[in-house]
Scaffold this motif. Structure first.
Motif, PDB file in Angstrom:
ATOM      1  N   PRO A   1       1.094  -0.927   0.371  1.00 44.18           N
ATOM      2  CA  PRO A   1       0.193   0.389   0.198  1.00 44.18           C
ATOM      3  C   PRO A   1       1.074   0.778   0.200  1.00 44.18           C
ATOM      4  CG  PRO A   1       0.102  -1.202   1.757  1.00 44.18           C
ATOM      5  CD  PRO A   1       0.606  -1.752   1.175  1.00 44.18           C
ATOM      6  N   GLY A   2       2.104   1.188   0.273  1.00 49.72           N
ATOM      7  CA  GLY A   2       2.695   2.558   0.901  1.00 49.72           C
ATOM      8  C   GLY A   2       4.169   2.583  -0.052  1.00 49.72           C
ATOM      9  N   GLY A   3       3.414   2.219  -1.902  1.00 50.14           N
ATOM     10  CA  GLY A   3       3.978   2.135  -2.718  1.00 50.14           C
ATOM     11  C   GLY A   3       5.195   1.678  -3.704  1.00 50.14           C
ATOM     12  N   GLY A   4       6.501   1.002  -4.230  1.00 52.26           N
ATOM     13  CA  GLY A   4       7.134   0.971  -4.112  1.00 52.26           C
ATOM     14  C   GLY A   4       8.163  -0.092  -2.335  1.00 52.26           C
ATOM     15  N   TYR A   5       9.109  -1.535  -3.564  1.00 52.29           N
ATOM     16  CA  TYR A   5       9.431  -1.542  -2.310  1.00 52.29           C
ATOM     17  C   TYR A   5      10.559  -0.221  -1.790  1.00 52.29           C
ATOM     18  CZ  TYR A   5       7.027  -5.886  -2.305  1.00 52.29           C
ATOM     19  OH  TYR A   5       6.241  -6.668  -2.577  1.00 52.29           O
ATOM     20  N   LEU A   6      11.601   0.169  -2.956  1.00 49.87           N
ATOM     21  CA  LEU A   6      12.460   0.983  -2.847  1.00 49.87           C
ATOM     22  C   LEU A   6      12.782   2.151  -2.806  1.00 49.87           C
ATOM     23  CD1 LEU A   6      14.616  -1.137  -4.853  1.00 49.87           C
ATOM     24  CD2 LEU A   6      14.966  -1.104  -2.811  1.00 49.87           C
ATOM     25  N   HIS A   7      13.026   3.085  -1.917  1.00 49.84           N
ATOM     26  CA  HIS A   7      12.892   4.771  -1.941  1.00 49.84           C
ATOM     27  C   HIS A   7      13.721   5.570  -2.421  1.00 49.84           C
ATOM     28  CE1 HIS A   7      12.998   8.343   0.297  1.00 49.84           C
ATOM     29  NE2 HIS A   7      11.745   8.869  -0.299  1.00 49.84           N
ATOM     30  N   LEU A   8      13.460   5.574  -3.954  1.00 47.64           N
ATOM     31  CA  LEU A   8      14.416   6.443  -5.366  1.00 47.64           C
ATOM     32  C   LEU A   8      14.724   7.138  -4.527  1.00 47.64           C
ATOM     33  CD1 LEU A   8      13.516   4.063  -8.578  1.00 47.64           C
ATOM     34  CD2 LEU A   8      15.274   3.118  -6.490  1.00 47.64           C
ATOM     35  N   GLY A   9      13.913   8.535  -3.629  1.00 48.82           N
ATOM     36  CA  GLY A   9      14.038   9.448  -3.848  1.00 48.82           C
ATOM     37  C   GLY A   9      15.066   9.948  -2.418  1.00 48.82           C
ATOM     38  N   ALA A  10      15.911   8.678  -2.162  1.00 48.41           N
ATOM     39  CA  ALA A  10      16.867   8.788  -1.768  1.00 48.41           C
ATOM     40  C   ALA A  10      18.157   8.862  -1.398  1.00 48.41           C
ATOM     41  CB  ALA A  10      17.010   7.220  -0.117  1.00 48.41           C
ATOM     42  N   VAL A  11      18.308   9.051  -2.982  1.00 43.73           N
ATOM     43  CA  VAL A  11      19.715   9.412  -3.960  1.00 43.73           C
ATOM     44  C   VAL A  11      19.057   9.657  -5.219  1.00 43.73           C
ATOM     45  CG1 VAL A  11      20.046   6.536  -3.999  1.00 43.73           C
ATOM     46  CG2 VAL A  11      19.058   7.362  -5.683  1.00 43.73           C
TER      47      VAL A  11
END
Length: 307
Positions: free
Chosen positions: A8-18
Protein backbone atom coordinates in the motif's frame (compact mmCIF):
# COMPACT_ATOMS: atom_id res chain seq x y z
CA UNK A 1 -6.67 -5.12 -12.49
CA UNK A 2 -3.93 -4.01 -10.10
CA UNK A 3 -1.62 -6.52 -8.54
CA UNK A 4 -2.61 -7.64 -5.08
CA UNK A 5 1.06 -8.05 -4.21
CA UNK A 6 1.85 -4.33 -4.44
CA UNK A 7 2.34 -2.82 -0.97
CA UNK A 8 0.00 0.00 0.00
CA UNK A 9 2.91 2.41 0.55
CA UNK A 10 4.14 2.20 -3.05
CA UNK A 11 7.33 0.59 -4.35
CA UNK A 12 9.66 -1.41 -2.23
CA UNK A 13 12.63 0.88 -2.98
CA UNK A 14 12.71 4.54 -2.05
CA UNK A 15 14.48 6.04 -5.06
CA UNK A 16 13.98 9.54 -3.69
CA UNK A 17 16.72 8.70 -1.19
CA UNK A 18 19.31 9.12 -3.98
CA UNK A 19 17.59 11.74 -6.16
CA UNK A 20 16.95 14.37 -3.48
CA UNK A 21 19.66 16.99 -2.75
CA UNK A 22 20.76 15.12 0.39
CA UNK A 23 20.68 11.81 -1.49
CA UNK A 24 22.81 13.28 -4.27
CA UNK A 25 25.35 14.45 -1.71
CA UNK A 26 25.49 10.92 -0.26
CA UNK A 27 25.99 9.35 -3.67
CA UNK A 28 28.84 11.78 -4.32
CA UNK A 29 30.32 10.81 -0.96
CA UNK A 30 30.42 7.19 -2.06
CA UNK A 31 31.92 8.07 -5.43
CA UNK A 32 34.58 10.44 -4.07
CA UNK A 33 35.39 8.15 -1.13
CA UNK A 34 35.86 5.12 -3.36
CA UNK A 35 38.01 7.11 -5.78
CA UNK A 36 40.18 8.51 -2.98
CA UNK A 37 41.20 5.35 -1.20
CA UNK A 38 41.40 3.40 -4.47
CA UNK A 39 43.92 5.87 -5.87
CA UNK A 40 45.94 5.73 -2.66
CA UNK A 41 45.83 1.94 -2.38
CA UNK A 42 46.63 1.34 -6.06
CA UNK A 43 49.66 3.57 -6.69
CA UNK A 44 49.58 6.57 -4.38
CA UNK A 45 50.76 4.74 -1.32
CA UNK A 46 50.69 5.66 2.35
CA UNK A 47 52.89 5.06 5.37
CA UNK A 48 53.18 5.89 9.04
CA UNK A 49 50.54 7.04 11.46
CA UNK A 50 49.33 9.85 9.20
CA UNK A 51 48.77 7.61 6.18
CA UNK A 52 47.09 4.93 8.26
CA UNK A 53 44.76 7.51 9.78
CA UNK A 54 43.79 8.84 6.35
CA UNK A 55 43.01 5.38 4.98
CA UNK A 56 41.08 4.44 8.13
CA UNK A 57 39.07 7.67 7.97
CA UNK A 58 38.19 7.21 4.29
CA UNK A 59 37.32 3.56 4.78
CA UNK A 60 35.13 4.27 7.82
CA UNK A 61 33.29 7.11 6.08
CA UNK A 62 32.74 5.04 2.92
CA UNK A 63 31.39 2.06 4.87
CA UNK A 64 28.98 4.15 6.95
CA UNK A 65 27.85 6.17 3.92
CA UNK A 66 27.12 2.94 2.09
CA UNK A 67 25.10 1.72 5.06
CA UNK A 68 23.13 4.97 5.21
CA UNK A 69 22.31 4.92 1.49
CA UNK A 70 21.35 1.23 1.59
CA UNK A 71 19.05 1.75 4.57
CA UNK A 72 17.46 4.83 3.00
CA UNK A 73 16.81 3.14 -0.35
CA UNK A 74 15.43 -0.08 1.17
CA UNK A 75 13.64 1.72 4.06
CA UNK A 76 15.35 -0.67 6.50
CA UNK A 77 16.19 2.18 8.86
CA UNK A 78 12.60 1.96 10.10
CA UNK A 79 13.49 -1.42 11.63
CA UNK A 80 16.47 -0.08 13.57
CA UNK A 81 16.12 0.83 17.23
CA UNK A 82 17.60 4.28 16.94
CA UNK A 83 16.68 7.79 15.90
CA UNK A 84 17.64 7.77 12.22
CA UNK A 85 17.65 11.55 11.89
CA UNK A 86 19.99 11.94 14.85
CA UNK A 87 22.24 9.14 13.59
CA UNK A 88 22.64 10.53 10.07
CA UNK A 89 23.17 14.10 11.31
CA UNK A 90 25.82 12.99 13.81
CA UNK A 91 27.58 10.78 11.27
CA UNK A 92 27.60 13.49 8.58
CA UNK A 93 29.26 15.94 10.98
CA UNK A 94 31.80 13.36 12.15
CA UNK A 95 32.57 12.33 8.56
CA UNK A 96 33.04 15.98 7.58
CA UNK A 97 35.60 16.41 10.37
CA UNK A 98 37.41 13.16 9.55
CA UNK A 99 37.50 13.84 5.82
CA UNK A 100 38.67 17.41 6.40
CA UNK A 101 41.54 16.17 8.57
CA UNK A 102 42.51 13.52 6.03
CA UNK A 103 42.26 16.05 3.18
CA UNK A 104 44.87 18.17 4.98
CA UNK A 105 47.17 15.41 6.25
CA UNK A 106 47.53 13.37 3.06
CA UNK A 107 48.72 16.19 0.77
CA UNK A 108 50.86 17.60 3.58
CA UNK A 109 52.77 14.36 4.14
CA UNK A 110 52.60 12.58 0.77
CA UNK A 111 51.75 14.89 -2.16
CA UNK A 112 54.69 16.66 -3.82
CA UNK A 113 55.14 18.30 -7.21
CA UNK A 114 58.49 16.57 -7.61
CA UNK A 115 58.55 12.93 -8.68
CA UNK A 116 59.64 10.52 -5.93
CA UNK A 117 62.54 8.14 -6.60
CA UNK A 118 61.96 4.93 -8.53
CA UNK A 119 60.26 2.49 -8.41
CA UNK A 120 57.43 4.83 -7.39
CA UNK A 121 58.32 7.53 -9.89
CA UNK A 122 56.06 10.17 -11.41
CA UNK A 123 53.11 7.79 -11.57
CA UNK A 124 52.95 7.73 -7.75
CA UNK A 125 53.09 11.53 -7.68
CA UNK A 126 50.17 11.80 -10.11
CA UNK A 127 48.10 9.32 -8.11
CA UNK A 128 48.81 11.18 -4.88
CA UNK A 129 47.84 14.52 -6.37
CA UNK A 130 44.63 13.03 -7.79
CA UNK A 131 43.84 11.42 -4.42
CA UNK A 132 44.36 14.80 -2.72
CA UNK A 133 41.85 16.43 -5.09
CA UNK A 134 39.24 13.73 -4.50
CA UNK A 135 39.86 13.94 -0.73
CA UNK A 136 38.97 17.63 -0.88
CA UNK A 137 35.84 16.88 -2.92
CA UNK A 138 34.88 14.20 -0.39
CA UNK A 139 35.00 16.75 2.42
CA UNK A 140 32.85 19.16 0.39
CA UNK A 141 30.26 16.40 -0.16
CA UNK A 142 29.98 15.75 3.59
CA UNK A 143 29.93 19.48 4.33
CA UNK A 144 27.08 19.84 1.82
CA UNK A 145 25.05 17.19 3.66
CA UNK A 146 25.63 18.95 6.98
CA UNK A 147 24.49 22.25 5.46
CA UNK A 148 21.43 20.69 3.82
CA UNK A 149 20.25 18.84 6.94
CA UNK A 150 21.10 21.47 9.57
CA UNK A 151 18.02 22.55 11.51
CA UNK A 152 16.72 26.07 11.19
CA UNK A 153 14.88 27.88 14.02
CA UNK A 154 11.31 26.63 14.28
CA UNK A 155 11.93 23.73 11.92
CA UNK A 156 10.95 20.16 12.81
CA UNK A 157 14.31 18.48 13.24
CA UNK A 158 16.38 16.00 15.23
CA UNK A 159 18.50 17.27 18.09
CA UNK A 160 21.80 16.32 16.42
CA UNK A 161 20.83 18.42 13.38
CA UNK A 162 20.65 21.57 15.52
CA UNK A 163 23.70 23.76 15.97
CA UNK A 164 24.00 22.58 19.57
CA UNK A 165 23.95 18.94 18.46
CA UNK A 166 26.53 19.52 15.72
CA UNK A 167 28.78 21.31 18.19
CA UNK A 168 28.71 18.21 20.40
CA UNK A 169 30.38 16.23 17.61
CA UNK A 170 33.04 18.90 17.12
CA UNK A 171 33.70 19.03 20.89
CA UNK A 172 34.23 15.27 21.04
CA UNK A 173 36.49 15.39 17.97
CA UNK A 174 38.64 18.16 19.47
CA UNK A 175 38.86 16.19 22.73
CA UNK A 176 40.24 13.22 20.75
CA UNK A 177 42.96 15.51 19.37
CA UNK A 178 43.78 16.55 22.94
CA UNK A 179 44.00 12.91 24.04
CA UNK A 180 46.25 12.14 21.09
CA UNK A 181 48.64 14.89 22.19
CA UNK A 182 48.50 13.79 25.83
CA UNK A 183 49.72 10.27 25.06
CA UNK A 184 52.80 11.70 23.28
CA UNK A 185 54.76 12.06 26.52
CA UNK A 186 53.17 15.37 27.44
CA UNK A 187 54.38 15.11 31.04
CA UNK A 188 50.97 15.73 32.57
CA UNK A 189 51.70 13.35 35.46
CA UNK A 190 54.26 15.72 37.00
CA UNK A 191 51.69 17.92 38.76
CA UNK A 192 48.30 17.33 40.33
CA UNK A 193 47.08 20.45 38.55
CA UNK A 194 47.78 19.04 35.08
CA UNK A 195 46.20 15.76 36.12
CA UNK A 196 43.11 17.77 37.02
CA UNK A 197 43.10 19.15 33.46
CA UNK A 198 43.21 15.62 32.05
CA UNK A 199 40.30 14.70 34.32
CA UNK A 200 38.38 17.70 32.93
CA UNK A 201 39.03 16.62 29.34
CA UNK A 202 37.98 13.05 30.10
CA UNK A 203 34.84 13.95 32.05
CA UNK A 204 33.58 16.41 29.44
CA UNK A 205 34.36 13.99 26.62
CA UNK A 206 32.45 11.14 28.26
CA UNK A 207 29.48 13.38 29.02
CA UNK A 208 29.41 14.68 25.44
CA UNK A 209 29.57 11.16 24.02
CA UNK A 210 26.71 10.18 26.37
CA UNK A 211 24.58 13.06 25.05
CA UNK A 212 25.25 11.99 21.46
CA UNK A 213 24.52 8.34 22.25
CA UNK A 214 21.23 9.15 24.00
CA UNK A 215 20.20 11.29 21.02
CA UNK A 216 21.04 8.59 18.49
CA UNK A 217 19.14 6.02 20.56
CA UNK A 218 16.09 8.32 20.61
CA UNK A 219 16.03 9.04 24.35
CA UNK A 220 15.87 12.84 24.12
CA UNK A 221 12.20 13.24 24.98
CA UNK A 222 10.22 16.32 24.04
CA UNK A 223 11.33 19.96 23.91
CA UNK A 224 11.72 21.53 27.32
CA UNK A 225 11.97 18.08 28.90
CA UNK A 226 14.55 16.65 31.32
CA UNK A 227 17.05 15.86 28.56
CA UNK A 228 17.16 19.42 27.26
CA UNK A 229 17.52 20.85 30.78
CA UNK A 230 20.22 18.33 31.72
CA UNK A 231 22.21 19.13 28.57
CA UNK A 232 22.01 22.87 29.28
CA UNK A 233 23.24 22.36 32.86
CA UNK A 234 26.03 20.05 31.69
CA UNK A 235 27.15 22.56 29.03
CA UNK A 236 27.34 25.31 31.66
CA UNK A 237 29.44 23.06 33.93
CA UNK A 238 31.65 22.10 30.98
CA UNK A 239 32.34 25.79 30.31
CA UNK A 240 33.46 26.24 33.93
CA UNK A 241 35.60 23.09 33.86
CA UNK A 242 37.30 24.01 30.58
CA UNK A 243 37.83 27.55 31.86
CA UNK A 244 39.77 26.14 34.80
CA UNK A 245 41.83 23.93 32.46
CA UNK A 246 42.48 26.88 30.14
CA UNK A 247 44.05 28.72 33.07
CA UNK A 248 45.84 25.85 34.82
CA UNK A 249 47.39 24.01 31.85
CA UNK A 250 49.40 26.94 30.39
CA UNK A 251 50.61 28.00 33.84
CA UNK A 252 51.99 24.57 34.78
CA UNK A 253 53.41 23.88 31.31
CA UNK A 254 54.83 27.22 30.16
CA UNK A 255 55.46 29.30 33.29
CA UNK A 256 59.22 29.34 34.13
CA UNK A 257 58.47 28.22 37.70
CA UNK A 258 56.93 24.91 36.54
CA UNK A 259 57.76 24.35 32.88
CA UNK A 260 59.42 25.75 29.77
CA UNK A 261 58.17 29.05 28.30
CA UNK A 262 60.01 28.29 25.03
CA UNK A 263 60.68 25.17 23.05
CA UNK A 264 63.88 23.49 24.37
CA UNK A 265 66.68 23.41 21.77
CA UNK A 266 67.39 19.71 22.36
CA UNK A 267 63.75 18.74 21.85
CA UNK A 268 63.33 16.52 18.72
CA UNK A 269 60.41 17.55 16.54
CA UNK A 270 57.55 15.07 16.62
CA UNK A 271 58.78 13.54 19.89
CA UNK A 272 58.87 16.55 22.17
CA UNK A 273 56.77 16.94 25.32
CA UNK A 274 56.73 20.74 24.83
CA UNK A 275 55.09 20.37 21.41
CA UNK A 276 52.41 18.10 22.87
CA UNK A 277 51.78 20.57 25.68
CA UNK A 278 51.37 23.37 23.15
CA UNK A 279 48.85 21.33 21.13
CA UNK A 280 46.86 20.55 24.29
CA UNK A 281 46.84 24.22 25.29
CA UNK A 282 45.69 25.40 21.84
CA UNK A 283 42.87 22.88 21.56
CA UNK A 284 41.81 23.51 25.16
CA UNK A 285 40.98 27.07 24.12
CA UNK A 286 39.29 25.78 20.97
CA UNK A 287 37.02 23.49 22.98
CA UNK A 288 36.34 26.23 25.53
CA UNK A 289 35.05 28.45 22.73
CA UNK A 290 32.98 25.57 21.35
CA UNK A 291 31.33 24.97 24.71
CA UNK A 292 30.64 28.69 25.13
CA UNK A 293 29.03 28.78 21.68
CA UNK A 294 27.07 25.63 22.54
CA UNK A 295 25.79 27.24 25.74
CA UNK A 296 24.73 30.37 23.84
CA UNK A 297 22.87 28.36 21.18
CA UNK A 298 21.19 26.14 23.76
CA UNK A 299 19.70 29.25 25.36
CA UNK A 300 18.47 30.73 22.08
CA UNK A 301 17.19 27.74 20.12
CA UNK A 302 14.70 25.07 21.12
CA UNK A 303 14.48 22.02 18.89
CA UNK A 304 11.24 20.41 17.80
CA UNK A 305 11.86 16.65 17.63
CA UNK A 306 11.11 14.95 14.35
CA UNK A 307 8.32 12.33 14.49
Amino acid sequence: MGSTMEPPGGGYLHLGAVTSPVGTARVLQLAFGCATFSLVAHRGGFAGVQGTFCMAAWGFCFALSGLVVACEVTRLHGCLRLSWGNFTAAFAMLAALLSATAAVLYPLYFARLQCPPEPAGCAARDFRLAASVFAGLLFLAYAAEVALTRARPGQVASYMATMSGLLKIVQAFVACIIFGALVQDSGYRRYAATQWCVAVYSLCFLATVAVVALSVLGHTGGPGGPFEHAVAVYTFLAVLLYLSAAVIWPVFCFDPKYGEPRRPPDCPRGRCAWDSQLVVAAFTYVNLLLYVADLAYSQRIRFVPAP
